[in-house]
Design a protein around this motif. Structure first.
Motif, PDB file in Angstrom:
ATOM      1  N   UNK A  38     -21.400 -17.711   0.819  1.00 13.35           N
ATOM      2  CA  UNK A  38     -22.281 -17.435  -0.322  1.00 13.35           C
ATOM      3  C   UNK A  38     -21.480 -17.372  -1.619  1.00 13.35           C
ATOM      4  N   UNK A  39     -20.292 -16.766  -1.568  1.00 20.16           N
ATOM      5  CA  UNK A  39     -19.438 -16.638  -2.750  1.00 20.16           C
ATOM      6  C   UNK A  39     -19.034 -18.017  -3.275  1.00 20.16           C
ATOM      7  N   UNK A  40     -18.604 -18.891  -2.378  1.00 19.08           N
ATOM      8  CA  UNK A  40     -18.088 -20.195  -2.809  1.00 19.08           C
ATOM      9  C   UNK A  40     -19.200 -21.172  -3.200  1.00 19.08           C
ATOM     10  N   UNK A  83     -21.437  -9.990  -3.844  1.00 19.10           N
ATOM     11  CA  UNK A  83     -22.382 -10.441  -2.813  1.00 19.10           C
ATOM     12  C   UNK A  83     -23.189  -9.232  -2.347  1.00 19.10           C
ATOM     13  N   UNK A  84     -24.437  -9.491  -2.009  1.00 19.98           N
ATOM     14  CA  UNK A  84     -25.315  -8.489  -1.420  1.00 19.98           C
ATOM     15  C   UNK A  84     -25.645  -8.949  -0.008  1.00 19.98           C
ATOM     16  N   UNK A  85     -25.413  -8.071   0.956  1.00 15.94           N
ATOM     17  CA  UNK A  85     -25.664  -8.457   2.354  1.00 15.94           C
ATOM     18  C   UNK A  85     -26.304  -7.348   3.156  1.00 15.94           C
ATOM     19  N   UNK A  99     -18.030  -6.339  -4.823  1.00 13.95           N
ATOM     20  CA  UNK A  99     -17.587  -7.290  -5.837  1.00 13.95           C
ATOM     21  C   UNK A  99     -16.121  -7.643  -5.572  1.00 13.95           C
ATOM     22  N   UNK A 100     -15.681  -8.709  -6.214  1.00 10.56           N
ATOM     23  CA  UNK A 100     -14.300  -9.141  -6.040  1.00 10.56           C
ATOM     24  C   UNK A 100     -13.654  -9.352  -7.395  1.00 10.56           C
ATOM     25  N   UNK A 101     -12.405  -8.920  -7.498  1.00  7.36           N
ATOM     26  CA  UNK A 101     -11.652  -9.109  -8.738  1.00  7.36           C
ATOM     27  C   UNK A 101     -10.647 -10.250  -8.634  1.00  7.36           C
ATOM     28  N   UNK A 102     -10.368 -10.690  -7.386  1.00 10.13           N
ATOM     29  CA  UNK A 102      -9.371 -11.746  -7.206  1.00 10.13           C
ATOM     30  C   UNK A 102      -9.918 -12.968  -6.463  1.00 10.13           C
ATOM     31  N   UNK A 111     -10.706 -13.102  -3.441  1.00 16.13           N
ATOM     32  CA  UNK A 111     -10.199 -13.073  -2.057  1.00 16.13           C
ATOM     33  C   UNK A 111     -10.762 -11.876  -1.303  1.00 16.13           C
ATOM     34  N   UNK A 112     -10.645 -10.699  -1.910  1.00 18.34           N
ATOM     35  CA  UNK A 112     -11.053  -9.465  -1.246  1.00 18.34           C
ATOM     36  C   UNK A 112     -12.368  -8.947  -1.841  1.00 18.34           C
ATOM     37  N   UNK A 113     -13.192  -8.349  -0.978  1.00 22.92           N
ATOM     38  CA  UNK A 113     -14.430  -7.723  -1.420  1.00 22.92           C
ATOM     39  C   UNK A 113     -14.222  -6.218  -1.508  1.00 22.92           C
ATOM     40  N   UNK A 114     -14.525  -5.655  -2.648  1.00 22.70           N
ATOM     41  CA  UNK A 114     -14.458  -4.209  -2.847  1.00 22.70           C
ATOM     42  C   UNK A 114     -15.862  -3.643  -2.734  1.00 22.70           C
ATOM     43  N   UNK A 115     -16.064  -2.756  -1.774  1.00 21.26           N
ATOM     44  CA  UNK A 115     -17.408  -2.222  -1.538  1.00 21.26           C
ATOM     45  C   UNK A 115     -17.842  -1.297  -2.670  1.00 21.26           C
ATOM     46  N   UNK A 116     -18.992  -1.603  -3.240  1.00 19.60           N
ATOM     47  CA  UNK A 116     -19.541  -0.760  -4.296  1.00 19.60           C
ATOM     48  C   UNK A 116     -20.577   0.226  -3.760  1.00 19.60           C
ATOM     49  N   UNK A 117     -21.380  -0.235  -2.798  1.00 19.72           N
ATOM     50  CA  UNK A 117     -22.434   0.626  -2.262  1.00 19.72           C
ATOM     51  C   UNK A 117     -22.805   0.134  -0.868  1.00 19.72           C
ATOM     52  N   UNK A 118     -22.927   1.073   0.076  1.00 21.50           N
ATOM     53  CA  UNK A 118     -23.355   0.755   1.439  1.00 21.50           C
ATOM     54  C   UNK A 118     -24.476   1.715   1.811  1.00 21.50           C
TER      55      UNK A 118
END
Length: 283
Positions: free
Chosen positions: A234-236, A281-283, A193-196, A198-205
C-alpha cells in the motif's frame, strides 16, 4: 416467531429431513457447485471469486451448504433471521453489492429448487415453504447489508468532520481509529507513519489482540521480505490493498503463523499521503 405452516406440514418436513438428510445434503451440495459455476460466468463476480482464492471459496461453499440445510428447519425462525442478517453483513464487508446478491440468489434458488423438487413431489406445500424461506433469507441478508452501509456512511461522515475540526493531529488519529473500530466485524485497527520509508512507527492501535500481534512481528516498507506485505504494498503503490483470506494469501505469508491464533479472516490497508507523498498506513 412461529412458522406460518400448519403443524402437520412442519412435522412432515421434520420427518422427511430426519429420514433423508444425507440425500438432502447431497442435493444441496450439487446445487452449490452449480451455483458457483454459473457465478464464475459473470466477470464482476468472477473477480470476487479469484480474489477470495480456492481455499476460502471451499469454506464458503461448505458454509452455504450448512445454511441452505438450515432453511428447511421449520422451528428456528428467530435464529434464522439473525443468521441471515449476519451473512448479509459479511457479504457487505466482502464488497458484494446488493444487485449482485439479488442476481446470485436467483441463480442459486433455481438450482436448489430444481434439485430438491423430487423430494417434494407428493407434498407441494413443502416446496412453497422453501420458496418462502429463500425469499425471507434474501430479504434478511439485504437488511444486514444495509445495516453495514449505514454504519459505514456514518463513520465516513464523522471522519470527514474530524478532518476539518480543530483537534490536534494526535487526537485526530486517536478518534479516527476509534471511529473505525465501530465497523461491524472489525477486530482491530492501527495507524503508523514512516519517517524514512523503511520503518513504520505506530501512532495508534485499537484492539488488544492486534496490539499483542504487532508487538511480536516485524513490518517494513522496503524491498525486504518483511516489506512485501499489505503495508509495504500500500505504501509503495499508493493504493488500498485488500486481503480476503489472511491465512492463505501469499502476500501475508511471513505473518500467518503468528496471527493464526487470533482467527482473523481478512484485512484492508489504506495508504495515507501528505502533500502527495506517502506518510502513513491504516490497517
Amino acid at each position: 416467531m412461529s412458522s406460518p405452516f400448519p403443524l402437520k406440514s412442519r412435522k412432515l418436513l421434520s420427518s422427511l429431513l430426519q429420514n433423508r438428510q444425507a440425500d438432502f445434503s447431497a442435493a444441496i451440495a450439487q446445487a452449490v457447485e452449480q451455483f458457483y459455476a454459473k457465478v464464475a460466468e459473470y466477470p464482476e463476480l468472477e473477480i470476487v471469486l479469484k480474489r477470495l482464492g480456492n481455499e476460502r471459496v471451499s469454506r464458503l461453499k461448505a458454509e452455504q451448504c450448512k445454511h441452505s440445510l438450515s432453511l428447511l428447519l421449520p422451528d428456528d425462525d428467530d435464529d434464522f433471521a439473525l443468521r441471515s442478517q449476519e451473512i448479509g453483513k459479511i457479504h457487505a464487508l466482502m464488497g458484494i453489492q446488493s444487485e449482485w446478491l439479488i442476481n446470485s440468489m436467483a441463480l442459486y434458488s433455481d438450482s436448489l429448487l430444481d434439485l430438491l423438487s423430487p423430494f417434494f413431489k407428493d407434498t407441494p406445500e413443502l416446496r412453497g415453504y422453501l420458496l418462502q424461506r429463500l425469499a425471507t433469507d434474501l430479504a434478511r441478508q439485504l437488511q444486514g447489508m444495509e445495516t453495514v452501509a449505514l454504519e459505514e456512511r456514518k463513520i465516513l461522515e464523522d471522519i470527514d468532520q474530524l478532518l476539518i475540526s480543530e483537534v490536534t493531529p494526535e487526537e485526530s488519529v486517536r478518534q479516527m481509529i476509534n471511529k473505525l473500530m465501530t465497523i461491524s466485524g472489525l477486530d482491530g485497527a492501527w495507524i503508523g507513519h514512516s519517517e524514512d520509508g523503511i520503518h513504520l512507527l505506530r501512532d495508534q492501535v485499537s484492539g488488544e489482540a492486534l496490539e499483542e500481534y504487532l508487538n511480536s512481528v516485524e513490518i517494513r516498507l522496503d524491498d525486504s521480505p518483511y516489506g512485501q506485505g499489505p503495508a509495504g504494498k500500500a505504501w509503495r503503490s499508493g493504493e488500498i490493498v485488500y486481503v480476503d483470506d489472511w491465512l492463505s494469501d501469499p502476500i501475508t505469508a511471513p505473518w500467518q503463523e503468528p496471527s493464526q491464533k487470533y482467527g482473523w479472516r481478512s484485512n484492508v490497508t489504506i495508504p495515507v499521503k501528505v502533500n502527495g507523498k506517502p506518510y502513513a498506513t491504516i490497517g
